[in-house]
Design a protein around this motif. Structure first.
Motif, PDB file in Angstrom:
ATOM      1  N   ALA A 136      -2.303  12.229 -12.071  1.00 48.67           N
ATOM      2  CA  ALA A 136      -2.350  11.740 -10.688  1.00 48.67           C
ATOM      3  C   ALA A 136      -1.000  11.899 -10.001  1.00 48.67           C
ATOM      4  N   LEU A 137       0.075  11.588 -10.715  1.00 50.03           N
ATOM      5  CA  LEU A 137       1.412  11.714 -10.142  1.00 50.03           C
ATOM      6  C   LEU A 137       1.762  13.185  -9.874  1.00 50.03           C
ATOM      7  N   ARG A 138       1.341  14.080 -10.762  1.00 53.46           N
ATOM      8  CA  ARG A 138       1.664  15.505 -10.605  1.00 53.46           C
ATOM      9  C   ARG A 138       1.002  16.115  -9.368  1.00 53.46           C
ATOM     10  N   ASN A 139      -0.072  15.494  -8.887  1.00 54.12           N
ATOM     11  CA  ASN A 139      -0.726  16.004  -7.671  1.00 54.12           C
ATOM     12  C   ASN A 139       0.215  16.037  -6.475  1.00 54.12           C
ATOM     13  N   TYR A 140       1.319  15.288  -6.556  1.00 54.96           N
ATOM     14  CA  TYR A 140       2.243  15.179  -5.425  1.00 54.96           C
ATOM     15  C   TYR A 140       3.558  15.912  -5.680  1.00 54.96           C
ATOM     16  N   ASP A 141       3.604  16.694  -6.762  1.00 56.39           N
ATOM     17  CA  ASP A 141       4.760  17.560  -7.002  1.00 56.39           C
ATOM     18  C   ASP A 141       4.748  18.738  -6.027  1.00 56.39           C
ATOM     19  N   ILE A 142       5.908  19.292  -5.759  1.00 52.73           N
ATOM     20  CA  ILE A 142       5.986  20.546  -5.008  1.00 52.73           C
ATOM     21  C   ILE A 142       5.363  21.635  -5.869  1.00 52.73           C
ATOM     22  N   PRO A 143       4.408  22.407  -5.337  1.00 53.00           N
ATOM     23  CA  PRO A 143       3.735  23.424  -6.159  1.00 53.00           C
ATOM     24  C   PRO A 143       4.710  24.436  -6.755  1.00 53.00           C
ATOM     25  N   LYS A 144       4.447  24.821  -8.004  1.00 51.60           N
ATOM     26  CA  LYS A 144       5.212  25.871  -8.686  1.00 51.60           C
ATOM     27  C   LYS A 144       4.216  26.989  -9.010  1.00 51.60           C
ATOM     28  N   GLN A 189       0.833  -1.210   0.000  1.00 56.75           N
ATOM     29  CA  GLN A 189       0.000   0.000   0.000  1.00 56.75           C
ATOM     30  C   GLN A 189       0.871   1.265   0.000  1.00 56.75           C
ATOM     31  N   VAL A 190       1.856   1.247  -0.886  1.00 61.88           N
ATOM     32  CA  VAL A 190       2.787   2.374  -1.014  1.00 61.88           C
ATOM     33  C   VAL A 190       2.098   3.602  -1.606  1.00 61.88           C
ATOM     34  N   PHE A 191       1.187   3.372  -2.562  1.00 67.33           N
ATOM     35  CA  PHE A 191       0.610   4.488  -3.314  1.00 67.33           C
ATOM     36  C   PHE A 191      -0.673   5.012  -2.699  1.00 67.33           C
ATOM     37  N   PRO A 192      -0.884   6.336  -2.761  1.00 71.30           N
ATOM     38  CA  PRO A 192      -2.192   6.889  -2.398  1.00 71.30           C
ATOM     39  C   PRO A 192      -3.266   6.340  -3.335  1.00 71.30           C
ATOM     40  N   ALA A 193      -4.511   6.439  -2.919  1.00 72.83           N
ATOM     41  CA  ALA A 193      -5.612   5.821  -3.662  1.00 72.83           C
ATOM     42  C   ALA A 193      -5.713   6.329  -5.098  1.00 72.83           C
ATOM     43  N   ASP A 194      -5.499   7.634  -5.313  1.00 76.35           N
ATOM     44  CA  ASP A 194      -5.674   8.167  -6.673  1.00 76.35           C
ATOM     45  C   ASP A 194      -4.611   7.639  -7.627  1.00 76.35           C
ATOM     46  N   ILE A 195      -3.372   7.493  -7.150  1.00 80.83           N
ATOM     47  CA  ILE A 195      -2.320   6.963  -8.016  1.00 80.83           C
ATOM     48  C   ILE A 195      -2.549   5.476  -8.270  1.00 80.83           C
ATOM     49  N   ARG A 196      -2.909   4.743  -7.231  1.00 79.43           N
ATOM     50  CA  ARG A 196      -3.187   3.310  -7.407  1.00 79.43           C
ATOM     51  C   ARG A 196      -4.296   3.094  -8.423  1.00 79.43           C
TER      52      ARG A 196
END
Length: 202
Positions: A138-146, A108-115
């Motif tokens: 989905a992956l970009r949701n976890y980037d540091i905001p720019k 269960q490494v990934f958050p639900a949206d990425i999974r």
């Protein structure tokens, strides 16, 4: 420094021991690379005495780094089975990608949206590579905001934007999956991915 400790800096800590074991088992040269705008990772097959080589961009968020790493190891595993006889992202690669994702699903490494996005991607035979936009978003949701960066799909119609080398473009209509944009200085037409990162002018 211990390989697991290094990997923990770039991916979820629980995933690092698995990837470390893969590096050893497949006798792979694994490199944490500089940022590359055209790709997140890369796999090179054995050649002229060199081992399998995988590189992954250093500046990815932990989940994107892990997904990219598994993506490239699936290429390695598929090459060991079939060499160059199959399509790079064909059914064989997809099956191996799915198989190699299982340890991280079980942990269960990934958050639900990425999974969910990974599962949807693997169940969608029309998606030909890891450039799947749903998974990318989905992956970009976890980037540091720019704060000063937007994606092309979020720009208003006819908006002016800068891209990479500071050239200015005007956003036009969407043609299937890409946006038709005009370079202001030359009037040349370019097609942009919806998720290309740009900066709004003005």
């Amino acid at each position: 420094m211990d390989k697991v400790k290094i990997l923990e800096k770039y991916m979820p800590a629980t995933a690092a021991p698995v990837i470390s074991r893969w590096i050893d088992y497949f006798k792979c040269e694994f490199k944490i690379s500089r940022s590359r705008s055209t790709k997140f990772g890369d796999y090179r097959a054995p050649f002229q005495g060199r081992a399998h080589r995988i590189s992954v961009n250093h500046n990815l968020n932990p989940y994107a780094f892990l997904v990219t790493t598994v993506h490239e190891f699936a290429h390695l595993y598929t090459w060991n089975q079939h060499q160059h006889k199959i399509k790079p992202h064909g059914a064989e690669w997809k099956q191996n990608f799915k198989k190699m994702m299982q340890p991280f699903f079980e942990q269960q490494v990934f958050p639900a949206d990425i999974r969910q996005a990974i599962t949807q991607y693997l169940n969608n035979p029309a998606a030909s590579s890891c450039s799947d936009l749903n998974l990318y978003r989905a992956l970009r949701n976890y980037d540091i905001p720019k704060p000063d960066v937007l994606t092309v799909e979020k720009l208003p119609a006819q908006a002016l934007f800068r891209f990479k080398d500071e050239r200015i473009f005007k956003k036009g209509e969407q043609l299937r999956k890409r946006f038709k944009c005009v370079e202001v200085a030359t009037r040349r037409i370019y097609l942009f991915s919806p998720v290309a990162e740009v900066r709004l002018v003005g």
